[in-house]
Write an enzyme that holds these catalytic residues in place. Sequence first.
Site, PDB file in Angstrom:
ATOM      1  N   ASP A  83       1.469  -7.683  12.541  1.00 51.78           N
ATOM      2  CA  ASP A  83       0.408  -7.518  13.540  1.00 51.78           C
ATOM      3  C   ASP A  83      -0.236  -8.889  13.806  1.00 51.78           C
ATOM      4  OD1 ASP A  83      -1.349  -6.115  15.183  1.00 51.78           O
ATOM      5  OD2 ASP A  83      -2.709  -5.577  13.554  1.00 51.78           O
ATOM      6  N   GLU A 142       1.490 -10.822  23.781  1.00 52.99           N
ATOM      7  CA  GLU A 142       0.223 -10.339  24.354  1.00 52.99           C
ATOM      8  C   GLU A 142      -0.183 -11.235  25.505  1.00 52.99           C
ATOM      9  OE1 GLU A 142      -2.986  -9.036  21.876  1.00 52.99           O
ATOM     10  OE2 GLU A 142      -4.489  -9.866  23.233  1.00 52.99           O
ATOM     11  N   SER A 235      -8.347   2.719  18.209  1.00 57.90           N
ATOM     12  CA  SER A 235      -9.006   3.746  17.394  1.00 57.90           C
ATOM     13  C   SER A 235      -9.978   4.524  18.272  1.00 57.90           C
ATOM     14  CB  SER A 235      -9.759   3.101  16.227  1.00 57.90           C
ATOM     15  OG  SER A 235      -8.853   2.814  15.169  1.00 57.90           O
TER      16      SER A 235
HETATM   17  P1  13P Z   1      -8.609  -0.666  15.956  1.00 60.29           P
HETATM   18  O1  13P Z   1      -9.593  -1.587  15.353  1.00 60.29           O
HETATM   19  O2  13P Z   1      -9.134   0.000  17.186  1.00 60.29           O
HETATM   20  O3  13P Z   1      -8.077   0.338  15.003  1.00 60.29           O
HETATM   21  O4  13P Z   1      -7.350  -1.527  16.450  1.00 60.29           O
HETATM   22  C1  13P Z   1      -6.372  -1.967  15.551  1.00 60.29           C
HETATM   23  C2  13P Z   1      -5.453  -2.968  16.175  1.00 60.29           C
HETATM   24  O5  13P Z   1      -5.395  -3.167  17.370  1.00 60.29           O
HETATM   25  C3  13P Z   1      -4.586  -3.703  15.242  1.00 60.29           C
HETATM   26  O6  13P Z   1      -3.823  -4.671  15.901  1.00 60.29           O
HETATM   27  O1  G3H Z   2      -5.843  -6.758  14.061  1.00 61.42           O
HETATM   28  C1  G3H Z   2      -6.655  -5.953  13.691  1.00 61.42           C
HETATM   29  C2  G3H Z   2      -6.456  -5.039  12.561  1.00 61.42           C
HETATM   30  O2  G3H Z   2      -7.506  -4.117  12.542  1.00 61.42           O
HETATM   31  C3  G3H Z   2      -6.271  -5.756  11.252  1.00 61.42           C
HETATM   32  O3  G3H Z   2      -7.457  -6.114  10.698  1.00 61.42           O
HETATM   33  O4  G3H Z   2      -7.157  -8.488   9.991  1.00 61.42           O
HETATM   34  O5  G3H Z   2      -8.907  -6.993   8.947  1.00 61.42           O
HETATM   35  O6  G3H Z   2      -6.489  -6.658   8.454  1.00 61.42           O
HETATM   36  P1  G3H Z   2      -7.527  -7.142   9.444  1.00 61.42           P
HETATM   37 ZN    ZN Z   3      -4.719  -5.672  17.504  1.00 61.31          ZN
END
Ligand code: 13P
Ligand code: G3H
Ligand code: ZN
Length: 359
Positions: A83, A142, A235
Amino acid sequence: MARISLRQLLDDAAERNYGVPAFNINNMEQGLAIMEAAKLADAPVIIQASRGARSYANDIMLSKMMEALETMYPEIPLCTHQDHGNSEATCLSAIQHGFTSVMMDGSLEADAKTPASYDYNVAITRRVTDLAHAVGVSVEGELGVLGSLESGHGEVEDGHGAEGKLSHDQLLTDPDQAVEFVRATKVDALAIAMGTSHGAYKFTRKPDGDVLAMHVVEAIHAKLPNIHLVMHGSSSVPQELQAAFNKAGGEMPKTWGVPVEEIVRGIKHGVRKVNIDTDCRLAMAAEIRRVATTNKGEFDPRKFLKPAMDALRVLCKQRFEEFGTAGKAARIKPVSLADMAKRYKSGSLDPQLTGRKAA
Ligand code: 13P
Ligand code: G3H
Ligand code: ZN
């Protein structure tokens, strides 16, 4: 074994008109709860790890955990995804650790704070797709910067997120530029900016089209009907989870997330990957708080984590059902990354930029 690339999974989702939740994990409990939900729902799943997750859990622990989940749930197609990769090194080291998909988030510079230029974004994303595709790994790019159309600010999460005031031009992906971006980078999936942001505090009221620009999703899908779109910050921050968290002594000011019905609308318009982290955190944290307040003598971590896992499993199963992912696992036969690499090389996986939806 059922490790699957993002590209194969989202191609299936597009063919059969469903969306796939991408749940973030940092630890074993989250991994087990998500996979149990996937099994109950017969759903393929994307499990993703942020840079923060990788440094929290350690790459070795995380990759062995993904392997364990794959072994324990051989019937579930499992895509393991980086991610918000901020550099070539982040993406390539994820691949070294067995991830089948990476996000090269070139919307921000390598500091994960400064909005990047279009040219920077194209160049770094294209470098990553060239490398990843050579070994059959998928790439999400993105275009546009995540952030609130209400406040004009990004939501900084664990050091990731745009700093400073953002203009509406930055906060809303331009459909024509999206076509050029996909052509130039050859990404397998495109994350777009349309008013969502990370974390719990997305909207100060139930969002309407002024702050959650679903029309932008529709406009991009109209120009790129064969490209898989990704919604970050998705979310829903359900009111009942907020209430449960606060009832157990939490202090979360009233807030709104992305309503599930808007995500479902997105899925009808090309959204195939839906990123969810905050809801998972909230579901678990509410249970941990509940146990802590109702049984003040408890000190066995399992007594906190077991109900937290149960709550996460219920949430994930619900999302699988709402997004149409449920019931889709059985028919998917994962293609190896080696075979995916051959397909990329042959050009058969090049983005289809024609205006008509593929038959
Ligand atoms: P949320 O914070 O809305 O769960 O989004 C998570 C997200 O986009 C991780 O890349
Ligand atoms: O990218 C957003 C996700 O909610 C991950 O969050 O970087 O705190 O693990 P984090
Ligand atoms: Zn994200």
